[in-house]
Design a protein around this motif. Structure first.
Motif, PDB file in Angstrom:
ATOM      1  N   GLU A   1       0.835  -1.195   0.000  1.00 15.04           N
ATOM      2  CA  GLU A   1       0.000   0.000   0.000  1.00 15.04           C
ATOM      3  C   GLU A   1       0.875   1.252   0.000  1.00 15.04           C
ATOM      4  O   GLU A   1       2.034   1.212   0.402  1.00 15.04           O
ATOM      5  CB  GLU A   1      -0.926  -0.002   1.211  1.00 15.04           C
ATOM      6  N   GLU A   2       0.289   2.367  -0.416  1.00 19.31           N
ATOM      7  CA  GLU A   2       1.042   3.607  -0.543  1.00 19.31           C
ATOM      8  C   GLU A   2       1.079   4.432   0.735  1.00 19.31           C
ATOM      9  O   GLU A   2       1.853   5.383   0.822  1.00 19.31           O
ATOM     10  CB  GLU A   2       0.456   4.439  -1.686  1.00 19.31           C
TER      11      GLU A   2
ATOM     12  N   LYS B   1      -3.416   2.799   5.026  1.00 13.68           N
ATOM     13  CA  LYS B   1      -3.960   1.767   4.145  1.00 13.68           C
ATOM     14  C   LYS B   1      -3.319   0.409   4.427  1.00 13.68           C
ATOM     15  O   LYS B   1      -3.977  -0.627   4.320  1.00 13.68           O
ATOM     16  CB  LYS B   1      -3.747   2.154   2.684  1.00 13.68           C
ATOM     17  N   SER B   2      -2.040   0.412   4.789  1.00 12.98           N
ATOM     18  CA  SER B   2      -1.352  -0.840   5.101  1.00 12.98           C
ATOM     19  C   SER B   2      -1.985  -1.521   6.308  1.00 12.98           C
ATOM     20  O   SER B   2      -2.254  -2.736   6.287  1.00 12.98           O
ATOM     21  CB  SER B   2       0.137  -0.577   5.377  1.00 12.98           C
TER      22      SER B   2
ATOM     23  N   PHE C   1      -5.424  -2.770   5.509  1.00 13.96           N
ATOM     24  CA  PHE C   1      -5.359  -3.981   4.704  1.00 13.96           C
ATOM     25  C   PHE C   1      -5.262  -5.213   5.604  1.00 13.96           C
ATOM     26  O   PHE C   1      -5.990  -6.193   5.423  1.00 13.96           O
ATOM     27  CB  PHE C   1      -4.149  -3.916   3.773  1.00 13.96           C
TER      28      PHE C   1
ATOM     29  N   TYR D   1       6.804   0.386  -1.203  1.00 19.13           N
ATOM     30  CA  TYR D   1       5.611   0.908  -1.878  1.00 19.13           C
ATOM     31  C   TYR D   1       5.092   2.196  -1.242  1.00 19.13           C
ATOM     32  O   TYR D   1       4.268   2.887  -1.839  1.00 19.13           O
ATOM     33  CB  TYR D   1       4.493  -0.139  -1.877  1.00 19.13           C
TER      34      TYR D   1
ATOM     35  N   LYS E   1      -3.302  -7.476  -7.148  1.00 20.21           N
ATOM     36  CA  LYS E   1      -2.201  -6.984  -6.324  1.00 20.21           C
ATOM     37  C   LYS E   1      -1.228  -8.098  -5.969  1.00 20.21           C
ATOM     38  O   LYS E   1      -0.673  -8.118  -4.868  1.00 20.21           O
ATOM     39  CB  LYS E   1      -2.738  -6.317  -5.051  1.00 20.21           C
TER      40      LYS E   1
END
Length: 251
Positions: A24-25, A29-30, A33, A56, A230
């Motif tokens: 993830e960016e 978000k990481s 996830f 990333y 992904k």
């Protein structure tokens, strides 16, 4: 899924783990996830662990405070900062903000389960990380990994690479492109030869057999995806597909 007893036993084996990559960016978000994967009903007790691909992350996300949020994530993890010359997203522009070596050292400070460094890295970098870990008395295991996205070499060549990886790593990882079916034998032979401290993967469509059966031969981690859009490497299987295959083979 019916008749999952033997598959669940196989999936729960302590001899290997199923790992999902987090690419993830942003840190937010990481972490989301990982939570989303935990909340989703996959097969029992899988995935066992996560590979955080910190290369990333956007440049604006690169701060020690942000990185530590990931290091504190309550899951078994591999921390990876994969350089662009090894198929990753890390580059000199990002390095100018927060050095990859500093990130990996902080991971060692936090005793994360694993860090992953490239075999093609400078010898002094690999030696510095190993010495830092040993001096700190950290429990972090070092994975030294080699990737070849074009070919799979003869087993004698693969063996030489793996032996070099063990100079600085606790675990050797080799992931190479399978161009002919017989090359899978070189990967599975490496699994059997160096178990239990080996991760050996054949990439691409022809290499999928190593992702399915590699653990039986001795590979300690097999990588899956929870989103086919992904996948972190060519030929990576969806986690549900992998468990379904196991259900058919090993029930």
């Amino acid at each position: 899924m019916e008749n999952m007893g033997e598959v669940e036993k196989f999936a729960d084996s302590e001899s290997f783990k199923i790992c999902v990559s987090v690419m993830e960016e942003t840190v937010e978000k990481s972490l989301k996830f990982v939570k989303d994967v935990h909340d989703k009903v996959y097969s029992k007790n899988v995935p066992h662990m996560y590979e955080f691909r910190l290369d990333y992350l956007n440049k604006s996300e690169l701060s020690i405070e942000n990185i530590e949020k990931i290091l504190k994530c309550d899951c078994e993890k591999i921390i990876t900062v994969r350089w662009d010359w090894e198929g990753g997203k890390w580059n000199n522009e990002k390095e100018s903000v927060l050095g990859s070596l500093g990130i990996l050292k902080r991971a060692i400070d936090f005793n994360v389960e694993y860090i992953d460094i490239e075999h093609k890295n400078l010898e002094r970098v690999k030696e510095e990380l190993k010495n830092y870990r040993d001096t700190k008395g950290s429990t972090t295991k070092i994975i030294v990994s080699y990737h070849d996205f074009m070919k799979t070499d003869a087993f004698s060549v693969i063996r030489g690479i793996i032996e070099e990886e063990y100079k600085y790593g606790d675990i050797a990882k080799i992931a190479t492109a399978i161009c002919q079916n017989r090359e899978n034998c070189n990967i599975l032979r490496a699994c059997s030869w160096y178990k239990p401290k080996i991760i050996a993967i054949g990439m691409g469509e022809l290499g999928k057999i190593t992702r399915v059966h590699g653990p039986q031969f001795g590979s300690m981690i097999t990588f899956c995806t929870v989103s086919k859009e992904k996948a972190s490497a060519p030929g990576q299987l969806h986690i549900d597909d992998l468990v379904e295959i196991w259900e058919r083979f090993y029930r």
